[in-house]
Design a protein around this motif. Structure first.
Motif, PDB file in Angstrom:
ATOM      1  N   TRP A 187       0.820  -1.208   0.000  1.00 49.45           N
ATOM      2  CA  TRP A 187       0.000   0.000   0.000  1.00 49.45           C
ATOM      3  C   TRP A 187       0.855   1.261   0.000  1.00 49.45           C
ATOM      4  CZ3 TRP A 187      -4.187  -2.049  -1.489  1.00 49.45           C
ATOM      5  CH2 TRP A 187      -4.477  -3.354  -1.092  1.00 49.45           C
ATOM      6  N   LEU A 188       2.029   1.204   0.617  1.00 51.00           N
ATOM      7  CA  LEU A 188       2.943   2.339   0.575  1.00 51.00           C
ATOM      8  C   LEU A 188       3.546   2.494  -0.820  1.00 51.00           C
ATOM      9  CD1 LEU A 188       4.805   1.999   4.003  1.00 51.00           C
ATOM     10  CD2 LEU A 188       2.793   3.394   3.434  1.00 51.00           C
ATOM     11  N   VAL A 189       3.882   1.366  -1.459  1.00 56.09           N
ATOM     12  CA  VAL A 189       4.373   1.414  -2.841  1.00 56.09           C
ATOM     13  C   VAL A 189       3.308   1.997  -3.760  1.00 56.09           C
ATOM     14  CG1 VAL A 189       5.049  -0.009  -4.825  1.00 56.09           C
ATOM     15  CG2 VAL A 189       6.029  -0.454  -2.561  1.00 56.09           C
ATOM     16  N   LEU A 190       2.068   1.538  -3.598  1.00 55.13           N
ATOM     17  CA  LEU A 190       0.969   2.070  -4.411  1.00 55.13           C
ATOM     18  C   LEU A 190       0.801   3.563  -4.190  1.00 55.13           C
ATOM     19  CD1 LEU A 190      -1.454   1.730  -6.300  1.00 55.13           C
ATOM     20  CD2 LEU A 190      -2.833   1.141  -4.289  1.00 55.13           C
ATOM     21  N   ALA A 191       0.841   4.007  -2.940  1.00 52.15           N
ATOM     22  CA  ALA A 191       0.693   5.438  -2.644  1.00 52.15           C
ATOM     23  C   ALA A 191       1.795   6.249  -3.317  1.00 52.15           C
ATOM     24  CB  ALA A 191       0.705   5.664  -1.131  1.00 52.15           C
ATOM     25  N   ALA A 192       3.032   5.728  -3.320  1.00 51.38           N
ATOM     26  CA  ALA A 192       4.144   6.431  -3.962  1.00 51.38           C
ATOM     27  C   ALA A 192       3.940   6.535  -5.470  1.00 51.38           C
ATOM     28  CB  ALA A 192       5.460   5.721  -3.643  1.00 51.38           C
ATOM     29  N   VAL A 193       3.506   5.427  -6.095  1.00 44.87           N
ATOM     30  CA  VAL A 193       3.261   5.428  -7.546  1.00 44.87           C
ATOM     31  C   VAL A 193       2.129   6.389  -7.893  1.00 44.87           C
ATOM     32  CG1 VAL A 193       2.492   4.004  -9.480  1.00 44.87           C
ATOM     33  CG2 VAL A 193       4.151   3.094  -7.846  1.00 44.87           C
ATOM     34  N   LEU A 194       1.078   6.372  -7.094  1.00 41.42           N
ATOM     35  CA  LEU A 194      -0.060   7.270  -7.328  1.00 41.42           C
ATOM     36  C   LEU A 194       0.333   8.731  -7.148  1.00 41.42           C
ATOM     37  CD1 LEU A 194      -2.863   5.269  -5.486  1.00 41.42           C
ATOM     38  CD2 LEU A 194      -2.791   5.771  -7.937  1.00 41.42           C
ATOM     39  N   THR A 195       1.201   9.015  -6.196  1.00 36.10           N
ATOM     40  CA  THR A 195       1.647  10.389  -5.973  1.00 36.10           C
ATOM     41  C   THR A 195       2.384  10.924  -7.198  1.00 36.10           C
ATOM     42  OG1 THR A 195       1.807  10.041  -3.582  1.00 36.10           O
ATOM     43  CG2 THR A 195       3.068  11.879  -4.508  1.00 36.10           C
ATOM     44  N   ALA A 196       3.275  10.098  -7.754  1.00 38.91           N
ATOM     45  CA  ALA A 196       4.002  10.514  -8.960  1.00 38.91           C
ATOM     46  C   ALA A 196       3.045  10.745 -10.125  1.00 38.91           C
ATOM     47  CB  ALA A 196       5.048   9.459  -9.323  1.00 38.91           C
ATOM     48  N   ALA A 197       2.080   9.849 -10.291  1.00 40.36           N
ATOM     49  CA  ALA A 197       1.131   9.977 -11.397  1.00 40.36           C
ATOM     50  C   ALA A 197       0.242  11.208 -11.230  1.00 40.36           C
ATOM     51  CB  ALA A 197       0.267   8.719 -11.476  1.00 40.36           C
ATOM     52  N   THR A 198      -0.237  11.427 -10.028  1.00 41.69           N
ATOM     53  CA  THR A 198      -1.120  12.576  -9.771  1.00 41.69           C
ATOM     54  C   THR A 198      -0.375  13.883  -9.980  1.00 41.69           C
ATOM     55  OG1 THR A 198      -2.361  11.241  -8.179  1.00 41.69           O
ATOM     56  CG2 THR A 198      -2.656  13.622  -8.066  1.00 41.69           C
ATOM     57  N   ALA A 199       0.891  13.926  -9.590  1.00 44.43           N
ATOM     58  CA  ALA A 199       1.689  15.137  -9.776  1.00 44.43           C
ATOM     59  C   ALA A 199       1.914  15.451 -11.251  1.00 44.43           C
ATOM     60  CB  ALA A 199       3.033  14.979  -9.063  1.00 44.43           C
ATOM     61  N   ALA A 200       1.868  14.416 -12.107  1.00 42.48           N
ATOM     62  CA  ALA A 200       2.095  14.627 -13.538  1.00 42.48           C
ATOM     63  C   ALA A 200       0.864  15.153 -14.264  1.00 42.48           C
ATOM     64  CB  ALA A 200       2.540  13.314 -14.179  1.00 42.48           C
ATOM     65  N   LEU A 201      -0.307  15.021 -13.667  1.00 38.94           N
ATOM     66  CA  LEU A 201      -1.540  15.381 -14.380  1.00 38.94           C
ATOM     67  C   LEU A 201      -1.637  16.864 -14.744  1.00 38.94           C
ATOM     68  CD1 LEU A 201      -4.068  12.989 -12.663  1.00 38.94           C
ATOM     69  CD2 LEU A 201      -3.706  13.208 -15.122  1.00 38.94           C
ATOM     70  N   PRO A 202      -1.237  17.802 -13.879  1.00 39.18           N
ATOM     71  CA  PRO A 202      -1.286  19.214 -14.309  1.00 39.18           C
ATOM     72  C   PRO A 202      -0.443  19.480 -15.552  1.00 39.18           C
ATOM     73  CG  PRO A 202      -1.069  19.082 -11.922  1.00 39.18           C
ATOM     74  CD  PRO A 202      -0.885  17.689 -12.453  1.00 39.18           C
ATOM     75  N   VAL A 203       0.691  18.797 -15.675  1.00 39.21           N
ATOM     76  CA  VAL A 203       1.525  18.945 -16.874  1.00 39.21           C
ATOM     77  C   VAL A 203       0.788  18.400 -18.092  1.00 39.21           C
ATOM     78  CG1 VAL A 203       3.709  18.334 -17.964  1.00 39.21           C
ATOM     79  CG2 VAL A 203       3.624  18.808 -15.498  1.00 39.21           C
ATOM     80  N   LEU A 204       0.158  17.233 -17.943  1.00 46.56           N
ATOM     81  CA  LEU A 204      -0.610  16.669 -19.055  1.00 46.56           C
ATOM     82  C   LEU A 204      -1.767  17.583 -19.440  1.00 46.56           C
ATOM     83  CD1 LEU A 204      -0.800  12.861 -18.152  1.00 46.56           C
ATOM     84  CD2 LEU A 204       0.615  13.962 -19.886  1.00 46.56           C
ATOM     85  N   GLY A 205      -2.356  18.238 -18.454  1.00 47.41           N
ATOM     86  CA  GLY A 205      -3.465  19.146 -18.740  1.00 47.41           C
ATOM     87  C   GLY A 205      -3.065  20.298 -19.642  1.00 47.41           C
ATOM     88  N   ARG A 206      -1.775  20.649 -19.614  1.00 45.45           N
ATOM     89  CA  ARG A 206      -1.296  21.749 -20.462  1.00 45.45           C
ATOM     90  C   ARG A 206      -0.776  21.269 -21.816  1.00 45.45           C
ATOM     91  NH1 ARG A 206       0.925  23.177 -15.369  1.00 45.45           N
ATOM     92  NH2 ARG A 206       2.976  22.387 -15.983  1.00 45.45           N
TER      93      ARG A 206
END
Length: 392
Positions: A364-383
Motif C-alpha cells: 500500500w505504501l508502494v501504491l501510494a508512492a506510484v499514485l503520488t508521482a502519477a497525480t503530480a504529472a496530471l497538471p503537466v498533461l493538462g497543459r
C-alpha cells in the motif's frame, strides 16, 4: 437503437465472463487436473500473450472499423471458452486461456471506439459511464451465479459455466452483427505512420503511464484487499463480500450522476481528484493494521467508499480523455495502446501484492508512492494534451 443494442450485447458478454472468469483457476485444477502452480503459470503465460494483441487490434480497428474487430474478438473468446470444454493437458489448457486473453484484449481495444462512434454527444464520458455500469453490474451478477453453480459436487458445474461463457460470446457477436450499425468506416491509409506518431507523442505516452498507476489502484483493490483482509487482518471471509458488494452497488447508483456533475470540470483536474482520493485510500488501507478489531468493518467500508468515488471519476474520464486525445485517423491504434496501462497493471499487481511477505503495509505504501508521482504529472498533461480533449 444501435447504442441500446450495444449495451445489451455488453451486458450479455459481461454476464458470461462473470460466470466463468472467477472460477478459471478452479476449472484448471478441478476439471483439467492441473496443480495450482501450473494453473497459475498457464494463466500468467496467457496474459503475456494477450499483451501482444493491442498493436494488431488497433491497426485493424483503423482499417476494418471497431465493430468488425469487436465481433472477431467475441468469436476468438468463444473458441477459447469452448476449448476449455475439451482441454485435457497443459498445452490445450494454455491454448484455451491464450484464446480468451487474446479475444479479451481485442475486445477492449475496439469496444470504446465503437461506443464513441455510436454516441451523438460530443463528450463521450456519459456513454462510457453507461457502458461501464452495464458491464460491472452484469459481471457481478454472473459471478453470483457462478458461486451458486460451483457449490454443487462434481465437475459438471464448471463445464456448464464454461459452456455458458462460450454461448454468451456468440450471442454478443450476433447482437452486434444484427442490431449495431455504426456509420460507414473510413479505413486508414496503409503505412500512415500512426505508430511512429504515437511513439513521438510524449503527452499521450505520459497519459498511458499515469493511467497505469490508476489501473494498479483498481487491481490492488480487486486482488490485494482480499489477501490483506484474510491473511493480515484476519477478517472473516464474509467481510470480503461486503466490501465488493459495497463497491458494486455504489457504482450502480452513482456512476452516471458523478459523470454528469463533472461535465464542466477539465478531465485532468477530475483525474487529479481521483488520484488524491486513491492516495488517501492506499494510506488508510495500510493504517487498517492498527485499527481495533471491533471497528474493522466500519473502517474498511468507509475507506472502500473513498476508493469507489475515485473509481467513479476515473473509469469513464480516463477512457474519454484517451479517445479524445487520439488523432481521428489513428484512434484504433492510440486507444489500443492505451490498453497497455491496464494490461501491464494486470501483470505487476500480483508482484506488488507479494510484498506483503516483506511487510504487510508495503504494497500500500508502494501504491501510494506510484499514485503520488502519477497525480503530480496530471497538471503537466493538462497543459500538453489537446485542449478539446482536456476540456470536453
Amino acid at each position: 437503437m444501435g447504442r441500446n443494442a450495444l449495451l445489451v450485447a455488453l451486458g450479455v458478454d459481461s454476464f458470461g465472463t462473470g460466470v466463468f472468469l472467477p472460477v478459471t483457476v478452479l476449472y484448471l485444477t478441478f476439471v483439467i487436473g492441473l496443480d495450482l502452480p501450473t494453473a497459475g503459470l498457464v494463466g500468467a503465460a496467457a496474459t503475456a500473450v494477450g499483451l501482444l494483441v493491442p498493436p494488431l487490434a488497433g491497426h485493424l480497428v483503423d482499417r476494418w472499423g471497431p465493430r468488425t474487430v469487436l465481433v472477431t474478438a467475441q468469436l476468438v473468446q468463444a473458441a477459447g471458452a469452448g476449448m476449455y470444454l475439451v482441454a485435457t493437458s497443459v498445452p490445450e489448457a494454455f491454448l484455451a486461456a491464450a484464446l480468451l486473453a487474446t479475444g479479451q484484449r481485442g475486445f477492449y481495444c475496439s469496444v470504446f471506439v465503437l461506443i464513441a462512434d455510436l454516441s451523438a454527444e460530443t463528450s463521450k464520458d456519459r456513454p462510457f459511464a453507461l457502458a461501464g455500469v452495464t458491464m460491472s453490474v452484469c459481471f457481478g451478477l454472473g459471478a453470483g451465479v457462478a458461486g451458486l453453480l460451483t457449490g454443487a459436487a462434481g465437475d459438471w458445474p464448471y463445464r456448464l459455466v464454461a459452456a455458458g461463457n462460450a454461448v454468451s460470446f456468440l450471442v454478443c457477436a450476433a447482437i452486434l452483427l444484427r442490431y449495431v450499425r455504426p456509420a460507414p468506416h473510413t479505413p486508414s491509409e496503409r503505412g500512415d505512420g500512426a505508430f511512429r506518431q504515437l511513439l513521438g507523442d510524449r503527452p499521450y505516452l505520459g497519459l498511458i503511464l499515469v493511467n497505469f498507476a490508476f489501473a494498479l489502484a483498481v487491481d490492488l483493490f480487486v486482488l490485494g484487499v482480499p489477501v490483506y483482509l484474510r491473511l493480515v487482518l484476519g477478517a472473516p471471509a464474509w467481510m470480503i463480500g461486503a466490501v465488493i458488494v459495497t463497491s458494486t452497488v455504489f457504482r450502480l447508483c452513482f456512476q452516471v450522476t458523478t459523470v454528469d456533475r463533472l461535465r464542466n470540470v477539465p478531465r485532468t483536474t477530475a483525474l487529479t481528484g481521483a488520484g488524491l482520493l486513491w492516495i488517501t485510500w492506499a494510506l488508510a488501507t495500510a493504517a487498517a493494521l492498527w485499527v481495533p478489531a471491533p471497528w474493522n468493518l466500519a473502517y474498511l467500508l468507509g475507506i472502500t467508499l473513498v476508493h469507489c468515488v475515485a473509481n467513479l471519476v476515473h473509469a469513464p474520464t480516463s477512457t474519454a480523455l484517451a479517445e479524445a486525445s487520439a488523432p481521428p485517423g489513428a484512434r484504433g491504434r492510440y486507444v489500443a495502446s492505451f490498453q497497455y496501462s491496464f494490461g501491464v497493471s494486470n501483470v505487476v499487481a500480483p508482484a506488488v501484492i507479494s510484498l506483503t511477505a516483506v511487510h504487510p503495509v508495503l504494497p500500500w505504501l508502494v501504491l501510494a508512492a506510484v499514485l503520488t508521482a502519477a497525480t503530480a504529472a496530471l497538471p503537466v498533461l493538462g497543459r500538453t494534451l489537446p485542449t478539446v480533449a482536456v476540456h470536453r
